[in-house]
Write an enzyme that holds these catalytic residues in place. Structure first.
Site, short mmCIF file in Angstrom:
data_model
loop_
_atom_site.label_atom_id
_atom_site.label_comp_id
_atom_site.label_asym_id
_atom_site.label_seq_id
_atom_site.Cartn_x
_atom_site.Cartn_y
_atom_site.Cartn_z
N THR A 1 32.34 -43.23 -27.28
CA THR A 1 32.80 -44.45 -26.63
C THR A 1 32.90 -45.58 -27.64
O THR A 1 32.11 -45.66 -28.57
CB THR A 1 31.81 -44.85 -25.50
OG1 THR A 1 31.68 -43.76 -24.61
CG2 THR A 1 32.30 -46.08 -24.74
N GLY B 1 33.06 -41.17 -15.99
CA GLY B 1 31.78 -41.81 -16.24
C GLY B 1 31.81 -43.29 -15.96
O GLY B 1 32.58 -43.77 -15.12
N GLY C 1 26.85 -44.88 -23.97
CA GLY C 1 25.65 -44.07 -23.74
C GLY C 1 25.88 -43.06 -22.65
O GLY C 1 27.02 -42.64 -22.40
#
Lengths: 166, 140
Positions: B1, B31, B53
């Site tokens: 990311t 996500g 994360g």
């Protein structure tokens, strides 16, 4: 106001041999985004410039260099938000787009919706004239190697990506 | 990311986050990134956050919005980021990191994962780091 721009290239475990690449990548992206601010343009222009820079860098898990899903394909998500108006745009499970962050910005600016997903996001991208790229062109050898490694029955992709809890 | 937050010379704030998602995810898994308040939030009255994360953990605590809530109550970007990440670790065993700015142009790059590559540009200085506690500076 003294402008500021901060970027990240992802949290997790970075292999020793890729640390310098990652560091150089975030520095380049921060410089690119900050140059936009120094030119008097908006914070939205700056964050999209910085993230586009990171998406184009194969060191990071976004755009070119994205991790692969269980089928060995790239599916990407992105979001932008404007703090002045609380406008936001997002795309999810999007394929064949080099820079999903630019598509997310178009969702914010050109639709009344917050998020477009999968095939609908692709259809919107085509309607906006955003070029499609072959899915394979977003896949790096490193991403393919990690995908194969994590197909093993005892593999733990979350631990592999994020590390163990301390 | 990957992600970015910024404040421009007019005091306007923005965030952007983009990801390929989780390694070997199920087809169709989405996500935190595409979810407002989870994978990013920006409000001129409080600041902006771009997280990274474990996406499912970030979503369970709506990490970006949680950190900005703490900032709206008076915490600095660093304090609020640390508290948000600590909450995520304690409540759902999630690791991650964030970059954060407030309307005054104060910023933070904080993480509970082993590493996070980050860089911040302000004035004539570029700050950057990868390891916990690392903050190297150089001229832009």
């Amino acid at each position: 106001m003294l402008p500021v721009l901060v970027v990240h290239g992802g949290a997790g475990q970075i292999p020793k041999e890729r640390v310098e690449m990652a560091s150089a990548g975030v520095r380049a992206a921060a410089r690119a985004g900050y140059a936009v601010l120094q030119g008097g343009r908006s914070s939205m222009d700056a964050v999209v410039e910085a993230v586009t820079n990171l998406e184009n860098n194969p060191s990071f898990n976004a755009g070119y260099g994205s991790v692969l899903n269980v089928k060995g394909e790239v599916e990407m998500d992105a979001i932008v938000m404007d703090g002045r108006t609380l406008a936001s745009g997002a795309v999810s499970a999007v394929r064949n787009i080099a820079n999903p962050i630019q598509l997310a910005r178009l969702v914010m600016e050109q639709t009344s919706h917050l998020c477009l997903t999968a095939g609908g996001a692709g259809q919107f991208a085509r309607a906006m004239g955003m070029p499609e790229v072959p899915g394979d062109s977003l896949i790096t050898e490193y991403a393919r190697m990690r995908w194969k490694k994590n197909l093993a029955p005892n593999a733990n992709p979350v631990e592999s990506q994020m590390g163990k809890m301390g | 990311t990957v992600g970015a937050v910024a404040v421009d010379e007019d005091g306007n704030i923005a965030c952007a986050t983009s990801t390929g998602g989780m390694l070997n995810k199920m087809e169709g898994r989405v996500g935190d990134t595409a979810c407002i308040g989870c994978g990013g939030y920006a409000d001129n009255r409080a600041g902006a956050v771009s997280p990274t994360g474990h996406g499912e953990a970030i979503m369970k605590v709506t990490l970006a919005r949680l950190i900005l809530f703490h900032m709206a109550q008076g915490m600095s970007p660093e304090e609020a980021s640390d508290l948000g990440l600590a909450t995520m670790k304690e409540r759902v065993e999630g690791l991650g990191g964030v970059v954060t700015v407030d309307p005054q142009g104060r910023w933070a790059a904080r993480f509970t994962s082993t590493q996070m590559a980050w860089a911040a540009a302000q004035g004539g200085t570029l700050h950057f780091g990868v390891f916990s506690g690392e903050d190297v500076t150089q001229d832009i």
